[in-house]
Enzyme design. Structure first.
Site, PDB file in Angstrom:
ATOM      1  N   SER A  74      -2.732 151.706  98.482  1.00 60.79           N
ATOM      2  CA  SER A  74      -2.029 151.361  99.727  1.00 60.79           C
ATOM      3  C   SER A  74      -2.159 152.489 100.739  1.00 60.79           C
ATOM      4  CB  SER A  74      -0.546 151.125  99.450  1.00 60.79           C
ATOM      5  OG  SER A  74      -0.384 150.083  98.531  1.00 60.79           O
TER       6      SER A  74
HETATM    7  N1  SAH Z   1       0.538 151.034  94.533  1.00 65.82           N
HETATM    8  C1  SAH Z   1      -0.830 150.910  94.107  1.00 65.82           C
HETATM    9  C2  SAH Z   1      -1.348 149.587  94.628  1.00 65.82           C
HETATM   10  C3  SAH Z   1      -2.634 149.170  94.028  1.00 65.82           C
HETATM   11  S1  SAH Z   1      -3.183 147.571  94.655  1.00 65.82           S
HETATM   12  C4  SAH Z   1      -1.603 152.072  94.742  1.00 65.82           C
HETATM   13  O1  SAH Z   1      -1.294 152.393  95.892  1.00 65.82           O
HETATM   14  O2  SAH Z   1      -2.498 152.627  94.114  1.00 65.82           O
HETATM   15  C5  SAH Z   1      -2.276 146.467  93.660  1.00 65.82           C
HETATM   16  C6  SAH Z   1      -2.503 146.596  92.185  1.00 65.82           C
HETATM   17  O3  SAH Z   1      -1.857 145.512  91.545  1.00 65.82           O
HETATM   18  C7  SAH Z   1      -3.970 146.526  91.778  1.00 65.82           C
HETATM   19  O4  SAH Z   1      -4.299 147.690  91.077  1.00 65.82           O
HETATM   20  C8  SAH Z   1      -4.041 145.282  90.886  1.00 65.82           C
HETATM   21  O5  SAH Z   1      -4.965 145.441  89.828  1.00 65.82           O
HETATM   22  C9  SAH Z   1      -2.610 145.169  90.400  1.00 65.82           C
HETATM   23  N2  SAH Z   1      -2.167 143.852  89.950  1.00 65.82           N
HETATM   24  C10 SAH Z   1      -2.364 142.643  90.553  1.00 65.82           C
HETATM   25  N3  SAH Z   1      -1.801 141.653  89.812  1.00 65.82           N
HETATM   26  C11 SAH Z   1      -1.227 142.266  88.728  1.00 65.82           C
HETATM   27  C12 SAH Z   1      -0.497 141.776  87.598  1.00 65.82           C
HETATM   28  N4  SAH Z   1      -0.259 140.481  87.412  1.00 65.82           N
HETATM   29  N5  SAH Z   1      -0.059 142.678  86.699  1.00 65.82           N
HETATM   30  C13 SAH Z   1      -0.325 144.004  86.839  1.00 65.82           C
HETATM   31  N6  SAH Z   1      -1.007 144.521  87.883  1.00 65.82           N
HETATM   32  C14 SAH Z   1      -1.455 143.662  88.816  1.00 65.82           C
END
Ligand code: SAH
Length: 239
Positions: A74
Site C-alpha cells: 500500500s
Molecule cells: N498491507 C499489505 C497489503 C498487501 S496487498 C502491504 O502493504 O504490504 C493485499 C494482500 O492481501 C496481498 O498480499 C494479497 O495476497 C492478500 N490477500 C488477498 N486475499 C487474501 C485472503 N483471502 N487471505 C489472505 N491474504 C489475502
C-alpha cells in the site's frame, strides 16, 4: 530560518527532487496531514520502508508498488491513515491482526506499537509473500519481536481470521472485501476496532467499532482502491 527549512527539505531529496530517505517520507506525510500524531510518526520512522519494497522499487515515493502475485504494498499515506485510525487500539499489551499482510510492513509497525507484552499476527495467503515478509522483518526494528513470538506471520485465508489469538483489539484488512467477513467481526474484542476496505471497483475504507455491549458501529473514513480479498486461485489468475 526560512533558508534552513528550504535547505533541510532539499537535503532529503535526490536530484529529481523526489524524497530519498525514510525520515523525509515521514516529514512529507506529516505535511500532507496523513500522519497526525507523534506515535505514528515514530513508528513510521522506526520501520524503514526500504526493507519492505522489492529491490529496485523507489521506497519513499507515496504510491503503491507491485510486489508480485497481483499484490501491491500500500501507499505510505494509506499505511499512515490506517495506523492513525487504529492507534488507540495498538497500545502496549494489546492484540493486533493484520489480514493480507503482504510485505509485512504494517504487521511490523503493529508489533512495535503493542510491544513485548502484546501480539501482532499477520495472515497472508501467498506463501512466498509470507516468506519474504519474514525475511524483511528480520532485518527491521521489529526483528526481536519476531524472535520472541510477539510478532508472527502465517499462511492462511484471512477471511477466516486467526482464531488462535482472538479476540483482537485491532484488526486491519489490507485487501478489499465484498462485505465484512463474519469471522473477523467475531474475532474483534468488545471495545476493539477494525479497519477494512469494502467494495469492488468503488471501495470505502470502513471503520468498524465493536461497542462494549457487542453491538457494531460502522463509518466510512475515505474512498480507496485496494486489491481484492479473495481466494488464492482467483488472485493468481487476475491481473
Ligand atoms: N498491507 C499489505 C497489503 C498487501 S496487498 C502491504 O502493504 O504490504 C493485499 C494482500 O492481501 C496481498 O498480499 C494479497 O495476497 C492478500 N490477500 C488477498 N486475499 C487474501 C485472503 N483471502 N487471505 C489472505 N491474504 C489475502
Amino acid at each position: 530560518m526560512g533558508n534552513e527549512l528550504v535547505r533541510s527539505s532539499f537535503m532529503e531529496c535526490n536530484f529529481e527532487g523526489s524524497i530519498d530517505t525514510n525520515e523525509g517520507l515521514v516529514e512529507q506525510l506529516k505535511q500532507y496531514g496523513a500522519i497526525q500524531s507523534n506515535k505514528v510518526a515514530e513508528v513510521m520512522k522506526t520501520i524503514n520502508r526500504a526493507l519492505f519494497v522489492p529491490e529496485g522499487s523507489p521506497a519513499y515515493v507515496d504510491s503503491p508498488m507491485p510486489i508480485g502475485y497481483n499484490a501491491t504494498i500500500s501507499a505510505p499515506h494509506m499505511h499512515a491513515t490506517c495506523l492513525e485510525l487504529l492507534k488507540e487500539h495498538l497500545q502496549p499489551g494489546m492484540r493486533a491482526l493484520d489480514i493480507g499482510s503482504g510485505t509485512g510492513y504494517l504487521t511490523a509497525g503493529f508489533a512495535l506499537m503493542v510491544g513485548p507484552h502484546g501480539h501482532a499476527v499477520g495472515v497472508e495467503h501467498i506463501p512466498e509473500l509470507v516468506a519474504s515478509s519474514i525475511s524483511s522483518i528480520k532485518k527491521s526494528a521489529a526483528a526481536s519481536l519476531l524472535e520472541d513470538g510477539v510478532l508472527s506471520v502465517h499462511v492462511g485465508d484471512g477471511r477466516l481470521g486467526w482464531p488462535e489469538l482472538a479476540p483482537y483489539d485491532a484488526i486491519h484488512v489490507g485487501a478489499a472485501a465484498p462485505e465484512i467477513p463474519p469471522a473477523l467481526l467475531e474475532q474483534l474484542k468488545p471495545g476493539g476496532r477494525m479497519v477494512i476496505p469494502v467494495g469492488s471497483y468503488f471501495q470505502d475504507l470502513k471503520v468498524v467499532d465493536k461497542n462494549a455491549d457487542g453491538s457494531i458501529s460502522v463509518h466510512s473514513a475515505t474512498s480507496v482502491r485496494y486489491v481484492p480479498l479473495t481466494s488464492r486461485g482467483t488472485q493468481l489468475q487476475g491481473n
